[in-house]
Design a protein around this motif. Structure first.
Motif, PDB file in Angstrom:
ATOM      1  N   ILE A  72       0.872  -1.172   0.000  1.00 45.76           N
ATOM      2  CA  ILE A  72       0.000   0.000   0.000  1.00 45.76           C
ATOM      3  C   ILE A  72       0.906   1.218   0.000  1.00 45.76           C
ATOM      4  CG2 ILE A  72      -1.665   1.370   1.298  1.00 45.76           C
ATOM      5  CD1 ILE A  72      -2.770  -1.252   2.417  1.00 45.76           C
ATOM      6  N   ILE A  73       0.764   2.044  -1.023  1.00 51.01           N
ATOM      7  CA  ILE A  73       1.479   3.322  -1.065  1.00 51.01           C
ATOM      8  C   ILE A  73       0.555   4.335  -0.416  1.00 51.01           C
ATOM      9  CG2 ILE A  73       2.454   5.111  -2.530  1.00 51.01           C
ATOM     10  CD1 ILE A  73       3.133   2.854  -4.541  1.00 51.01           C
ATOM     11  N   ASP A  74       0.965   4.811   0.739  1.00 53.02           N
ATOM     12  CA  ASP A  74       0.130   5.674   1.566  1.00 53.02           C
ATOM     13  C   ASP A  74       0.320   7.152   1.249  1.00 53.02           C
ATOM     14  OD1 ASP A  74      -1.688   6.062   3.761  1.00 53.02           O
ATOM     15  OD2 ASP A  74       0.033   6.752   4.914  1.00 53.02           O
ATOM     16  N   HIS A  75       1.526   7.538   0.869  1.00 51.13           N
ATOM     17  CA  HIS A  75       1.803   8.964   0.742  1.00 51.13           C
ATOM     18  C   HIS A  75       3.039   9.173  -0.128  1.00 51.13           C
ATOM     19  CE1 HIS A  75       1.984  13.165   2.083  1.00 51.13           C
ATOM     20  NE2 HIS A  75       3.268  12.993   2.261  1.00 51.13           N
ATOM     21  N   THR A  76       2.977  10.164  -0.985  1.00 53.08           N
ATOM     22  CA  THR A  76       4.173  10.630  -1.691  1.00 53.08           C
ATOM     23  C   THR A  76       4.287  12.126  -1.451  1.00 53.08           C
ATOM     24  OG1 THR A  76       2.985  11.043  -3.760  1.00 53.08           O
ATOM     25  CG2 THR A  76       4.049   8.895  -3.528  1.00 53.08           C
ATOM     26  N   GLU A  77       5.502  12.604  -1.442  1.00 61.17           N
ATOM     27  CA  GLU A  77       5.737  14.030  -1.198  1.00 61.17           C
ATOM     28  C   GLU A  77       6.952  14.470  -2.007  1.00 61.17           C
ATOM     29  OE1 GLU A  77       7.063  16.700   2.611  1.00 61.17           O
ATOM     30  OE2 GLU A  77       5.677  15.042   2.944  1.00 61.17           O
ATOM     31  N   VAL A  78       6.797  15.590  -2.688  1.00 60.19           N
ATOM     32  CA  VAL A  78       7.876  16.159  -3.486  1.00 60.19           C
ATOM     33  C   VAL A  78       8.187  17.538  -2.921  1.00 60.19           C
ATOM     34  CG1 VAL A  78       8.545  16.882  -5.810  1.00 60.19           C
ATOM     35  CG2 VAL A  78       7.106  14.875  -5.514  1.00 60.19           C
ATOM     36  N   ASN A  79       9.463  17.845  -2.790  1.00 63.91           N
ATOM     37  CA  ASN A  79       9.863  19.135  -2.245  1.00 63.91           C
ATOM     38  C   ASN A  79       9.301  20.288  -3.075  1.00 63.91           C
ATOM     39  OD1 ASN A  79      11.315  17.683  -0.412  1.00 63.91           O
ATOM     40  ND2 ASN A  79      13.317  18.388  -1.059  1.00 63.91           N
ATOM     41  N   LEU A  80       9.004  21.389  -2.394  1.00 66.21           N
ATOM     42  CA  LEU A  80       8.524  22.589  -3.072  1.00 66.21           C
ATOM     43  C   LEU A  80       9.472  22.982  -4.198  1.00 66.21           C
ATOM     44  CD1 LEU A  80       7.219  24.758  -0.142  1.00 66.21           C
ATOM     45  CD2 LEU A  80       6.030  24.370  -2.288  1.00 66.21           C
ATOM     46  N   GLY A  81       8.915  23.388  -5.294  1.00 62.45           N
ATOM     47  CA  GLY A  81       9.713  23.787  -6.435  1.00 62.45           C
ATOM     48  C   GLY A  81      10.123  22.627  -7.328  1.00 62.45           C
TER      49      GLY A  81
END
Length: 46
Positions: free
Chosen positions: A22-31
């Motif tokens: 289960i992929i719960d969350h992805t996050e990419v740095n601002l910009g």
């Protein structure tokens, strides 16, 4: 995901069985959004 030793994106996932995650969350740095980092890290996990 690191580029030139700098973290650009991260992903949170859990194994839920021998062949399942289960992929719960992805996050990419601002910009950095819109540059494909999220898609790349999901692809590496899968």
């Amino acid at each position: 995901m690191a580029v030139n030793e700098k973290i650009k994106a991260k992903i949170i996932f859990v194994f839920t069985g021998k062949d399942k995650i289960i992929i719960d969350h992805t996050e990419v740095n601002l910009g950095k959004n819109g540059k494909g980092f999220g898609k790349k890290i999901v692809g590496k996990v899968v």
